[in-house]
Design an enzyme around this catalytic site. Structure first.
Site: not given
Ligand code: GLC
Length: 729
Positions: A268
């Site tokens: 993430d």
């Molecule tokens: C965010 C989310 C994830 C997302 C990623 C990119 O913090 O937790 O679900 O796909 O970052 O935006």
């Protein structure tokens, strides 16, 4: 009598063997097969790379790209949110080689999709998402979100699917395959146990092996072994002391070892925290954005100390080669490498918008319909008051990373006007303001209550919103990076609903939102109640389809709606939100598994949803056993006068388990569409896993016992049952 092997060891071997067979029994998609033919080319590319080039491939190069090797013809890997639509262009200016327009198809959110209990529709949903991602030149779309809905307060429940692992897994498989047939990789998230937003970046989740294997892992396991997902996203939280996105047990041992995952683990954004662990504990690509993490991409954890760690003999270059191999395999699977014959995709097509409308209409749940107020009969009705600011509110561009720059969004008010304003006078009264911290407006409330009195019929559209405005997170209600403060409807709605429905008993209440609300103050005085979730760009049309009877509702709750928060397992038995760590003391007793085992009557049960027709279940179940399967047959008849769809649910209970088991567990469902008077036999085939429980010391075990098989229209509306002696071990 069903005979299973005589010893647990053999039984487990069988089960293990069965699961391996299952893993390959499902034909690999043509794309996956495509990659299998390129292992030699993958190896050759790796052999030509310098260490620096390999290191660039395993880290971000912009907020939504990771590195390529231009001289070898390997272009950057391009990613995008999100689970229900392609997000705004972000990071590297992709306008050059993406299509200029930035608006896209805003599908219903995940929990609405799950409410359809229609895996084929899940495949259609994934196909739209994959086609639009492809059109926008994306290689990876960051969805589906499959985290189990443990507490009604989790800000991101709207993005997820269910409290039940079986339903979550079944809905995820179709979605993933729908995405990936468009030469785009799905990225199943957030692995694992990201079940709250409070302290999401640090909280250390502690749970038993049993809760892991029975509740929190199964959807990911099915996504890998049946969905053949090409990538997974590591979660922000810690799991048993290590960050989930570089976690030796979760990724090396479980995901890549036991489950055989051969795809890519993507962190993430900003979820990596340690140079050695990033390299050694299964992370393949570290993502994040320089601004958010305060680091230059070249300094990301996964690359920062790589050369020193290799020189010190703590990391081998083979470990890095394995990461690069997985990334290249994904690129071959989506035809970004190899023949590069990539589908073009479609964008904002009428077909995509029709799918959005169909998913919304099948996902909207009719919770209550006393006196048959719905579908609306407007003969004798002169005027309708549409009350509630949610009737005129748009949701697409809020909620956090899942935000979608929708090409358009039909509000409930628009849908209702289009459907009925040629028959009756329609007037709108907000009744409340969607605003932070303000006291409810007495003027707006007075106007709304007067309107209720002065109009023949009221359609109240309330519920939750993502945040107070279309800001990124909002952190107010259904949004990323924060949880709901409680289950109460905001903006003074409880009192307003009470007064409006007292002023006019012909009140239909429609709720938007990502899950349960505390309805105890007014539910008994509302004759007709509809849960609309966040139904996407066609939501207003789909709602009108349901209210008018154009579509017969068939949605079923994928989560329990408890009366009050304390009636939820995580709050009655478990810890929430915890502090540095959170103990999942509720263990396997999540949702209906808690409510039914502890005999806590919900407001509306898991699997509940009404129809405008009626369905009869034949009183007897036909159960037969052969080899390693139990077959259950039931007959359903549409006994009403309109066509409709029923989700036939099958629950299994063990009569005398040696360890405590839930009162019942969902082990099968089928959605059947029947004309008036039409009957259909529904057949379920259950294998050993449908009867097994996870024992902390022995793993999966099926015990010789009497098992009760029940079918019905919800977890608490069971229409037929049978008992079956099963001699397992
Ligand atoms: C965010 C989310 C994830 C997302 C990623 C990119 O913090 O937790 O679900 O796909 O970052 O935006």
């Amino acid at each position: 009598m069903l005979q299973f092997p005589s010893s647990p060891k053999i039984g487990r071997t069988l089960l293990a063997a069965a699961s391996c067979v299952a893993a390959f029994a499902t034909p690999l998609t043509t794309h996956a097969q495509a990659a299998e033919g390129h292992e030699a080319e993958i190896q050759s590319l790796i052999d030509q790379m310098t260490l620096d080039e390999k290191l660039k491939m395993i880290r971000a190069t912009s907020s939504f790209t990771s590195g390529g090797v231009g001289r070898l013809g390997i272009r950057e890997l391009v990613m995008s949110d999100g689970p229900h639509g392609v997000r705004h262009e972000h990071g590297r200016d992709m306008q050059a080689d993406a299509h200029a327009e930035d608006r896209s198809t805003y599908l219903p959110v995940g929990i609405c999709l799950a409410s359809t209990w229609n895996p084929e529709l899940g495949h259609d949903f994934g196909n739209v998402l994959g086609s639009e991602a492809r059109y926008r030149r994306k290689d990876v779309i960051l969805g589906p979100g499959v985290n189990i809905i443990r507490t009604p307060l989790n800000g991101r429940n709207f993005e997820y699917l269910s409290e039940d692992p079986y339903l979550s897994g079944e809905m995820a498989v179709g979605y993933i395959q729908g995405v990936q047939q468009n030469d785009v990789a799905a990225c199943v998230k957030h692995y694992l146990a990201n079940n709250q937003e409070t302290n999401r970046g640090t909280v250390d989740v502690q749970m038993s092996d049993r809760a892991l294997h029975e509740i929190y892992l199964p959807a990911f396991k099915k996504a890998v072994q049946e969905g053949h997902a090409y990538s997974l996203m590591g979660a922000y939280n810690r799991f048993r002391g290590q960050f989930a996105t570089h976690n030796e047990f979760l990724i090396n041992d479980l995901l890549k070892g036991e489950l055989g995952f051969d795809g890519v683990v993507i962190s993430d954004w900003g979820a990596a925290h340690d140079p050695y662990q990033s390299l050694a504990y299964g992370l393949d690509i570290e993502m994040g954005s320089e601004l958010k993490d305060g680091m230059a991409y070249e300094d990301f954890y996964i690359v920062r100390d790589a050369k020193e760690l290799i020189d010190a003999g703590r990391i081998s270059e083979d470990m890095i080669d394995d990461k690069v191999e997985r990334i290249l395999r994904l690129m071959y699977r989506i035809h970004k490498l190899g023949d590069q014959r990539r589908l073009v995709g479609e964008f904002n097509s009428a077909a995509h918008q029709q799918t959005a409308r169909k998913v919304a209409a099948e996902g909207i749940v009719l919770l209550k319909n006393e006196g048959g107020l719905l579908p609306l009969d407007l003969s004798g009705v002169q005027s309708i008051a549409v009350i509630g600011a949610n009737a005129d509110h748009k949701h697409a561009e809020a909620g956090g990373s899942s935000q979608v720059p929708a090409l358009y969004e039909i509000t409930p008010l628009q849908g209702i006007r289009e459907a009925f304003d040629d028959q009756v006078q329609i007037d709108y009264f907000p009744g409340y303001a969607i605003a932070k911290g303000k006291k409810p407006s007495r003027k707006l409330r007075r106007e709304a209550v007067k309107a209720a009195r002065d109009h023949d019929l009221v359609i109240f559209v309330g519920g939750f919103v993502h945040g107070y405005d279309n800001s990124w997170g909002g952190n107010a209600f259904d949004a990323e990076a924060g949880d709901k403060p409680d289950m109460h409807l905001p903006f003074g709605q409880d009192e307003l609903i009470h007064e409006v429905s007292a002023a006019n008993p012909h009140t239909v209440l429609v709720l938007y939102g990502g899950g349960a609300a505390d309805m105890t103050g007014w539910v008994d005085q509302i004759p007709a109640l509809v849960q609309a979730w966040y139904p996407g760009m066609e939501g207003g049309h789909a709602l009108a389809d349901i209210l008018s009877g154009q579509v017969n509702p068939s949605g079923k709750l994928p989560v329990t709606f408890p009366k009050v928060l304390e009636d939820s397992g995580a709050h009655a038995l478990g810890e929430y939100p915890g502090g540095d760590s959170v103990q999942y003391k509720d263990d396997i007793f999540v949702g209906y598994r808690y409510a039914d085992t502890y005999d806590v009557a919900p407001q509306f049960p898991f699997g509940h949803g009404l129809s405008y027709t009626t369905f009869n279940y034949a009183p007897e179940l036909h159960v037969s056993t052969a080899d390693d399967a139990v077959t259950v047959e039931t007959q359903i008849t549409n006994t009403g006068d309109v066509a409709g769809a029923e989700v036939v649910q099958l629950y299994v209970s063990q009569e005398n388990p040696s360890i405590r088991r839930p009162a019942k567990e969902l082990k099968g469902f089928q959605k059947v569409f029947l004309q008036p008077g039409e009957s259909q036999t529904v057949t379920f085939t259950l294998h050993q896993d449908a009867f097994s429980a996870y024992h902390e010391d022995e793993g999966w075990v099926m015990e010789p016992d009497t098992y009760r098989l029940q079918v019905g229209s919800s977890s608490r509306d069971l229409r037929a049952s049978a008992e079956q002696e099963l001699e397992a071990f």
